[in-house]
Design a protein around this motif. Sequence first.
Motif, short mmCIF file in Angstrom:
data_model
loop_
_atom_site.label_atom_id
_atom_site.label_comp_id
_atom_site.label_asym_id
_atom_site.label_seq_id
_atom_site.Cartn_x
_atom_site.Cartn_y
_atom_site.Cartn_z
N UNK A 45 0.66 -1.18 -0.09
CA UNK A 45 0.14 -0.01 -0.12
C UNK A 45 0.98 1.29 -0.08
N UNK A 46 0.38 2.24 -0.48
CA UNK A 46 1.20 3.44 -0.47
C UNK A 46 0.39 4.79 -0.62
N UNK A 47 0.90 5.71 0.35
CA UNK A 47 0.06 6.84 0.79
C UNK A 47 -0.27 7.76 -0.48
N UNK A 48 -1.37 8.44 -0.59
CA UNK A 48 -1.74 8.98 -1.71
C UNK A 48 -0.68 10.21 -2.18
N UNK A 49 0.19 10.54 -1.30
CA UNK A 49 1.33 11.39 -2.02
C UNK A 49 2.52 10.61 -2.48
N UNK A 50 2.37 9.46 -2.29
CA UNK A 50 3.50 8.44 -2.85
C UNK A 50 4.65 8.58 -1.69
N UNK A 51 4.64 8.97 -0.43
CA UNK A 51 5.79 9.19 0.16
C UNK A 51 6.00 8.14 1.18
N UNK A 52 4.76 7.38 1.52
CA UNK A 52 5.19 6.27 2.48
C UNK A 52 4.55 4.78 1.73
N UNK A 66 8.67 1.81 3.83
CA UNK A 66 9.61 3.00 3.13
C UNK A 66 9.10 4.18 3.35
N UNK A 67 10.03 5.02 3.73
CA UNK A 67 9.51 6.66 4.00
C UNK A 67 10.37 7.45 3.25
N UNK A 68 9.91 8.39 2.10
CA UNK A 68 10.71 9.29 1.35
C UNK A 68 11.19 10.27 2.24
#
Length: 127
Positions: A45-52, A66-68
């Motif tokens: 699963x990926x956060x809406x902003x793609x950062x997590x 993974x955290x950007x």
Amino acid sequence: MSDNIDRPSPEEAMRKLEEIHQAAESTLAAFEEFDAEMAEAAVEAVSEDGMVRVRLDSEGSIEAIDIQDGALRRRGALADTIRQVIDEAKAKYALKVTDMAQRLQGGIDIAGMVERQIPSDLRNRLR
């Protein structure tokens, strides 16, 4: 005293035994297929902003988060975002495994029971 119990002929008994054997073989094959699918049941699963990004392994345990770098700037919201992505990954996993179990079982609405336990906002994001 005479025994009036109807007994199947040897041919009928053998036919019934063969039916039972075929049903057992079919059930075993379905379980083997389910087991093989479970080995590939990892989800992401990926956060809406793609950062997590959160990945669950085939047993539903967290394999990686993974955290950007950009996400670290939002310290106050980061914990909530991680929690939301973990919840989404867990829900995806539950629905995936439920779908597999539903195909195996067939008669009970397993998918409906599980879906009703997932909050509607999360359910809608998964669709």
